[in-house]
Scaffold this motif. Structure first.
Motif, mmCIF file in Angstrom:
data_model
loop_
_atom_site.group_PDB
_atom_site.id
_atom_site.type_symbol
_atom_site.label_atom_id
_atom_site.label_comp_id
_atom_site.label_asym_id
_atom_site.label_seq_id
_atom_site.Cartn_x
_atom_site.Cartn_y
_atom_site.Cartn_z
ATOM 1 N N ASN A 33 0.856 -1.177 0.000
ATOM 2 C CA ASN A 33 0.000 0.000 0.000
ATOM 3 C C ASN A 33 0.893 1.228 0.000
ATOM 4 O O ASN A 33 1.880 1.288 0.706
ATOM 5 N N SER A 34 0.536 2.185 -0.792
ATOM 6 C CA SER A 34 1.306 3.411 -0.900
ATOM 7 C C SER A 34 0.382 4.586 -0.660
ATOM 8 O O SER A 34 -0.682 4.663 -1.254
ATOM 9 N N LEU A 35 0.774 5.487 0.194
ATOM 10 C CA LEU A 35 -0.058 6.640 0.527
ATOM 11 C C LEU A 35 0.666 7.921 0.161
ATOM 12 O O LEU A 35 1.877 7.984 0.121
ATOM 13 N N SER A 36 -0.114 8.963 -0.096
ATOM 14 C CA SER A 36 0.492 10.206 -0.565
ATOM 15 C C SER A 36 0.932 11.097 0.572
ATOM 16 O O SER A 36 0.439 11.033 1.681
ATOM 17 N N SER A 37 1.864 11.960 0.252
ATOM 18 C CA SER A 37 2.359 12.974 1.162
ATOM 19 C C SER A 37 2.616 14.222 0.326
ATOM 20 O O SER A 37 2.995 14.131 -0.831
ATOM 21 N N GLY A 51 -0.282 -0.351 10.737
ATOM 22 C CA GLY A 51 0.426 -0.236 12.008
ATOM 23 C C GLY A 51 1.630 0.692 11.969
ATOM 24 O O GLY A 51 2.166 1.042 13.021
ATOM 25 N N GLU A 52 2.080 1.092 10.771
ATOM 26 C CA GLU A 52 3.210 2.011 10.692
ATOM 27 C C GLU A 52 2.737 3.427 11.008
ATOM 28 O O GLU A 52 1.567 3.760 10.822
ATOM 29 N N PRO A 53 3.640 4.285 11.469
ATOM 30 C CA PRO A 53 3.230 5.627 11.894
ATOM 31 C C PRO A 53 2.773 6.516 10.730
ATOM 32 O O PRO A 53 3.200 6.341 9.585
ATOM 33 N N THR A 54 1.883 7.439 11.053
ATOM 34 C CA THR A 54 1.448 8.489 10.132
ATOM 35 C C THR A 54 1.546 9.810 10.874
ATOM 36 O O THR A 54 1.738 9.841 12.092
ATOM 37 N N GLU A 55 1.413 10.896 10.123
ATOM 38 C CA GLU A 55 1.411 12.225 10.723
ATOM 39 C C GLU A 55 0.276 13.034 10.126
ATOM 40 O O GLU A 55 -0.240 12.697 9.063
ATOM 41 N N SER A 56 -0.124 14.088 10.794
ATOM 42 C CA SER A 56 -1.221 14.925 10.333
ATOM 43 C C SER A 56 -0.737 15.891 9.258
ATOM 44 O O SER A 56 0.343 16.454 9.359
ATOM 45 N N SER A 57 -1.569 16.060 8.234
ATOM 46 C CA SER A 57 -1.261 16.978 7.138
ATOM 47 C C SER A 57 -2.363 18.022 7.055
ATOM 48 O O SER A 57 -3.132 18.204 7.988
ATOM 49 N N ILE A 58 -2.495 18.655 5.911
ATOM 50 C CA ILE A 58 -3.508 19.679 5.678
ATOM 51 C C ILE A 58 -4.893 19.133 5.996
ATOM 52 O O ILE A 58 -5.261 18.059 5.534
ATOM 53 N N GLY A 59 -5.660 19.839 6.795
ATOM 54 C CA GLY A 59 -7.015 19.435 7.135
ATOM 55 C C GLY A 59 -7.091 18.223 8.048
ATOM 56 O O GLY A 59 -8.127 17.589 8.152
ATOM 57 N N VAL A 61 -5.642 15.395 7.568
ATOM 58 C CA VAL A 61 -5.497 14.159 6.803
ATOM 59 C C VAL A 61 -4.217 13.458 7.259
ATOM 60 O O VAL A 61 -3.173 14.082 7.417
ATOM 61 N N ARG A 62 -4.312 12.159 7.470
ATOM 62 C CA ARG A 62 -3.159 11.361 7.887
ATOM 63 C C ARG A 62 -2.326 10.985 6.661
ATOM 64 O O ARG A 62 -2.869 10.691 5.599
ATOM 65 N N GLN A 63 -1.015 11.038 6.820
ATOM 66 C CA GLN A 63 -0.107 10.671 5.742
ATOM 67 C C GLN A 63 1.110 9.972 6.339
ATOM 68 O O GLN A 63 1.370 10.100 7.531
ATOM 69 N N PRO A 64 1.856 9.215 5.515
ATOM 70 C CA PRO A 64 3.064 8.555 6.023
ATOM 71 C C PRO A 64 4.073 9.596 6.504
ATOM 72 O O PRO A 64 4.073 10.738 6.045
ATOM 73 N N THR A 65 4.919 9.182 7.420
ATOM 74 C CA THR A 65 5.976 10.075 7.883
ATOM 75 C C THR A 65 7.035 10.219 6.791
ATOM 76 O O THR A 65 7.104 9.416 5.857
#
Length: 146
Positions: A33-37, A51-59, A61-65
């Motif tokens: 799985n690949s997520l945008s940043s 289970g891997e960490p994410t961080e908060s982005s604009i609005g 929205v969760r995104q990969p670190t």
């Protein structure tokens, strides 16, 4: 902001259900799985596993670190693309940042818009930098434009 919940369209082992991330892309091999940043005006895609960490982005929205391995845009074959509206011929009305048009200018990947029937609309002109969708998926089914 209305957005189709793409989590419900994907195999459950690929998705972290409590995470709301508007764009996803998949490598042609490996099933990762690949997520945008977002970095300035560019979007990047990163390998992400449940289970891997994410961080908060604009609005919120969760995104990969930033430490998650980046996937080259040229390796992505399918973009599940959020939108405000989808018009005739695959015109896409986005959120006004130009992130997806910038991304699509550097990729040959298939552009699949995700939304609801009420997001099918007309009445705006495309700009020269706009990239149309190849298809649109809603609760009524799949519409192909190209």
């Amino acid at each position: 902001m209305v957005q189709c919940e793409s989590d419900r369209l994907l195999h459950p082992t690929w998705v972290r259900g409590e995470c709301s991330i508007p764009s996803r892309a998949f490598r042609p091999t490996g099933g990762q799985n690949s997520l945008s940043s977002r970095k300035k005006k560019n979007m990047t895609f990163h390998v992400w596993q449940r289970g891997e960490p994410t961080e908060s982005s604009i609005g919120g929205v969760r995104q990969p670190t930033a430490q998650a391995p980046e996937i080259p845009v040229a390796d992505i074959e399918l973009f599940l693309t959020p939108l405000l509206a989808c018009g005739e011929g695959g015109k896409r009305l986005g959120y006004g940042g130009g992130y997806y048009d910038q991304l699509f200018s550097n990729s040959k990947g298939y552009r699949l818009g995700l939304g609801y029937d009420f997001q099918r609309a007309n009445g705006w002109e495309n700009e020269p930098q706009d990239y149309p969708l190849h298809a649109f998926l809603s609760e009524s089914g799949l519409v192909f434009f190209r």
